[in-house]
Design a protein around this motif. Structure first.
Motif, PDB file in Angstrom:
ATOM      1  N   THR A 274     -37.322 -57.344 -22.077  1.00 34.55           N
ATOM      2  CA  THR A 274     -37.830 -58.701 -22.314  1.00 34.55           C
ATOM      3  C   THR A 274     -37.796 -58.948 -23.809  1.00 34.55           C
ATOM      4  O   THR A 274     -38.466 -58.257 -24.574  1.00 34.55           O
ATOM      5  N   ASP A 314     -33.965 -61.096  -9.330  1.00 34.41           N
ATOM      6  CA  ASP A 314     -35.291 -61.048  -9.948  1.00 34.41           C
ATOM      7  C   ASP A 314     -36.292 -61.613  -8.959  1.00 34.41           C
ATOM      8  O   ASP A 314     -36.023 -62.628  -8.300  1.00 34.41           O
ATOM      9  N   ASP A 315     -37.438 -60.936  -8.828  1.00 29.99           N
ATOM     10  CA  ASP A 315     -38.387 -61.328  -7.786  1.00 29.99           C
ATOM     11  C   ASP A 315     -39.029 -62.679  -8.034  1.00 29.99           C
ATOM     12  O   ASP A 315     -39.705 -63.214  -7.151  1.00 29.99           O
ATOM     13  N   THR A 316     -38.838 -63.256  -9.215  1.00 32.13           N
ATOM     14  CA  THR A 316     -39.407 -64.579  -9.466  1.00 32.13           C
ATOM     15  C   THR A 316     -38.388 -65.684  -9.253  1.00 32.13           C
ATOM     16  O   THR A 316     -38.673 -66.845  -9.524  1.00 32.13           O
ATOM     17  N   GLY A 317     -37.204 -65.318  -8.774  1.00 28.09           N
ATOM     18  CA  GLY A 317     -36.200 -66.332  -8.498  1.00 28.09           C
ATOM     19  C   GLY A 317     -35.357 -66.715  -9.695  1.00 28.09           C
ATOM     20  O   GLY A 317     -34.551 -67.652  -9.612  1.00 28.09           O
ATOM     21  N   ILE A 318     -35.510 -66.014 -10.799  1.00 26.10           N
ATOM     22  CA  ILE A 318     -34.690 -66.300 -11.979  1.00 26.10           C
ATOM     23  C   ILE A 318     -33.233 -65.982 -11.655  1.00 26.10           C
ATOM     24  O   ILE A 318     -32.921 -64.983 -11.042  1.00 26.10           O
ATOM     25  N   TYR A 346     -47.589 -61.968 -17.757  1.00 21.09           N
ATOM     26  CA  TYR A 346     -46.463 -62.279 -16.877  1.00 21.09           C
ATOM     27  C   TYR A 346     -45.707 -61.000 -16.576  1.00 21.09           C
ATOM     28  O   TYR A 346     -45.513 -60.156 -17.448  1.00 21.09           O
ATOM     29  N   ASN A 348     -42.251 -59.614 -14.072  1.00 18.30           N
ATOM     30  CA  ASN A 348     -41.245 -59.836 -13.043  1.00 18.30           C
ATOM     31  C   ASN A 348     -40.430 -58.560 -12.886  1.00 18.30           C
ATOM     32  O   ASN A 348     -40.339 -57.730 -13.781  1.00 18.30           O
ATOM     33  N   HIS A 369     -42.579 -57.012 -18.584  1.00 20.55           N
ATOM     34  CA  HIS A 369     -43.750 -57.855 -18.810  1.00 20.55           C
ATOM     35  C   HIS A 369     -43.667 -58.557 -20.153  1.00 20.55           C
ATOM     36  O   HIS A 369     -42.953 -58.123 -21.060  1.00 20.55           O
TER      37      HIS A 369
END
Length: 657
Positions: A274, A314-318, A346, A348, A369
């Motif tokens: 990140t 990515d589990d957040t839909g990114i 945050y 993901n 994170h």
């Protein structure tokens, strides 16, 4: 007499006796005899040929191993009754030389009537036949020629095994790549490539694999599949198959083959960054809210097989973008995604997935994170305990003490250091704490003295967030109104400001009206307002409160008495705090006979008096003295008004200023 007989010569020495029978005239018959001989010559020759001692007139004869020595014996016998000369044996195979011990054979039954000739050679492959021919010459007649054929089978035993790994022929290492832990099947195709039947056929594997075959005998040219199985192990693997079979002669034959595979463990790893930081655990990098966030997904093929259909989710839909969908072993690629930082903690999870040549896909998750930072500070300023963001704020009597309370709160989500407050008028303000964690509050205080009028000062709170974040700032104004209470009293006697003696002359017995004009001359409301008169007592007022600048009129009515008269009015009012305010005003008048035309007896002849006369036109004058009857004719008329106009106290008959 001569008698004759015929017959067929028989073989060998022949003798027969002829007997004649004669009957004499007398006596017994006479039987003279005579013997005769002949020799029936019968030339004969016999040949018995044997291969390796075996009479093999018909195929296949003895089975011999290719390359082994072959011995032939030719048993030659004179079966006739005549000596044979020039006896010899030849063979139809030019390469076979026959050796005989004799060249003459006595008649059958005599010594040396037979002999054994010999020859030798080397076994050739397959069905073999050669013909020996014995020849001999009798004393008379043609030469004798006797053939005899013998056979053998030249055995050339061979066995071949072809090994398949998972149904595929592998030419050499490293072979196909198989997934570790998967099942592997070997097929051993065993073929009899020789020319003789093989028995006891079996297959062994040098790696201990159990091989099963459907039978143990293989005819010439026949193939049978044998099978074995195992579990794929890691790395380069080779196993050698040994097929064996037993021919009719000779040692067992062996066929060898090797097959290979590479046992590979497919693997994939994901390193998620990140903003360039490996943040598997919270909190990760601190990023201001709304700033861009970049995620890097470093995907590596950690196995030994090429992976296809490589993707990252990515589990957040990114949406994650990758430069390729195939990765060779040991190769890495960086996939990317971006977003905008949101507030708070945050996390993901990215997941890399790849498909090996066989088996199910492999995957690798990796969390990352960041902390979406909202550095924020809030100040609430209170004046004398009141949150007075807008005017006027609390009312404070000028000269009274003022206290300011500054409530500073970290309403963001990161810790603030060097927290401080500066007041626009007072400068730096002392605070209890200079470090505030999220949600924490500290208080600061300052003191002052109220000044007159509307007052505002603004407080500014600041704090230092973690490095890289913009320091927050918060301001809050506060107000107060510095008030000065005041009250004013103006008193009139029958409408005349009679502050100076002797004041107006009023008719004894007439009514006098004292009016008290009360005005709130301060800048705060007044309550409990009371007007008293010395010696007249308490005046009647329409209300007891006055807002700043607001007037009201109170009054007292009395009867005029004779002589000089002085009275003083006093008003008191209560401001919001502190002591009451007060004001006094003194008036004078004289009780006597009022002048003609002063209809209202206020000591002044003005337009009000003229109006009173005009309103009473045509009425008789009051008994005794009536100031409206200026000409004294007993009737109030217009003429009275004309007379009085000429006597007005002020120009144009104006009322008292």
């Amino acid at each position: 007499v001569e008698c004759t007989a015929t017959g067929t010569a028989a073989a060998g020495q022949y003798a027969n006796i002829g007997t004649a029978t004669v009957t004499p005239p007398q006596g017994p018959p006479l039987t003279p005899t005579s013997t005769s001989h002949y020799f029936g010559p019968t030339p004969g020759l016999q040949l018995v040929k044997k291969t390796n001692g075996e009479s093999a007139d018909t195929a296949p004869g003895p089975v011999v191993l290719l390359g082994d020595a072959i011995s032939w014996t030719y048993e030659v016998t004179n079966t006739g009754n005549m000596t044979l000369t020039d006896v010899a044996v030849t063979d139809s195979d030019p390469g076979v030389s026959v050796s005989c011990p004799l060249n003459e054979l006595a008649p059958s039954g005599e010594a040396n009537d037979s002999m054994t000739c010999t020859a030798s050679g080397t076994a050739t492959a397959g069905q073999y036949a050669n013909t020996g021919t014995a020849t001999g010459t009798p004393p008379t007649g043609p030469a004798l020629r006797v053939p005899n054929t013998s056979h053998y089978f030249g055995a050339d035993p061979h066995i071949r095994v072809v090994k398949l790994t998972n149904g595929e022929l592998i030419g050499g290492p490293p072979g196909n790549t198989l997934r570790v832990g998967d099942a592997v099947t070997w097929t051993y195709n065993v073929t009899n490539t020789g020319n003789v039947v093989l028995t006891g056929v079996g297959v062994t594997d040098d790696q201990g694999v159990t091989v099963t075959c459907p039978r143990t005998t293989l005819g010439v040219g026949e193939t049978m599949p044998c099978t074995g199985s195992g579990i794929v192990t890691a790395g380069q693997y080779a196993n050698q198959a040994n097929a064996t079979g037993t021919p009719p002669v000779g040692p067992p034959v062996t066929g060898i083959t090797t097959s290979w595979y590479t046992g590979a463990t497919p693997g994939i790893s994901l390193l998620k960054l990140t903003n360039g930081e490996d943040a598997k655990t919270a909190p990760g990098p601190t990023i201001p809210v709304s700033d861009p966030v970049t995620w890097t997904y470093r995907v590596t093929n950690t196995g030994q097989q090429t992976l296809t259909d490589v993707t990252v989710t990515d589990d957040t839909g990114i949406t994650v973008t990758c430069p390729a969908t195939e990765l060779a072993p040991g190769i890495s690629m960086d996939c990317t995604a971006s977003g905008t930082a949101v507030a708070g903690q945050y996390g993901n999870v990215g997941t890399a997935i790849g498909t090996p040549p066989t088996g199910s896909p492999v995957k690798s998750p990796d969390p990352s994170h960041y902390f979406g930072a909202v550095p924020s500070i809030k100040i609430e300023k209170r004046t004398n305990g009141e949150d007075a963001d807008t005017e006027p704020g609390p009312s404070i009597r000028v000269g009274n003490p003022v206290s300011w309370l500054y409530i500073v709160t970290n309403d963001g989500n990161v810790t603030l250091t060097d927290v401080g407050v500066v007041d626009s008028d007072l400068g730096a303000v002392a605070c209890n704490d200079d470090l505030l964690v999220p949600g924490a509050t500290t208080t600061c205080t300052a003191l002052g003295t109220a000044v007159a009028g509307q007052y505002m000062n603004e407080a500014t709170a600041t704090g230092t967030p973690p490095a890289g974040l913009t320091p927050p700032i918060s301001t809050d104004p506060s107000h107060y109104y510095g008030w000065t209470p005041g009250i004013d009293l103006r008193k009139t006697t029958n409408g005349i400001d009679a502050a100076t003696a002797p004041g107006p002359e009023l008719a004894v017995g007439s009514t006098v009206v004292y009016e008290y004009l009360v005005t709130n001359t301060g800048d705060v409301p007044l309550t409990d307002i009371v007007v008293t008169d010395d010696p007249e007592g308490t005046a009647s007022c329409p209300q007891t409160t006055l807002d700043p600048g607001e007037p009201m009129t109170c009054e007292i009515e009395r009867t005029v008495v004779a002589g000089a008269y002085t009275n003083t009015g006093t008003v008191t009012g209560q401001p919001p705090t502190g002591t009451p305010v007060t004001s006094t005003y003194t008036n004078h008048h004289t009780g006597g006979t009022p002048p003609v035309c002063d209809a209202d007896a206020n000591g002044v002849i003005d337009i009000n008096d003229i109006r009173a006369i005009m309103l009473a036109r045509g009425r008789p004058a009051d008994p005794g003295f009536d100031p409206r009857d200026a000409d004294g004719d007993g009737v109030i008329t217009r003429s009275d008004a004309k007379v009085c106009i000429l006597d007005c106290t002020y120009p144009n008959c104006a009322t008292a200023p």
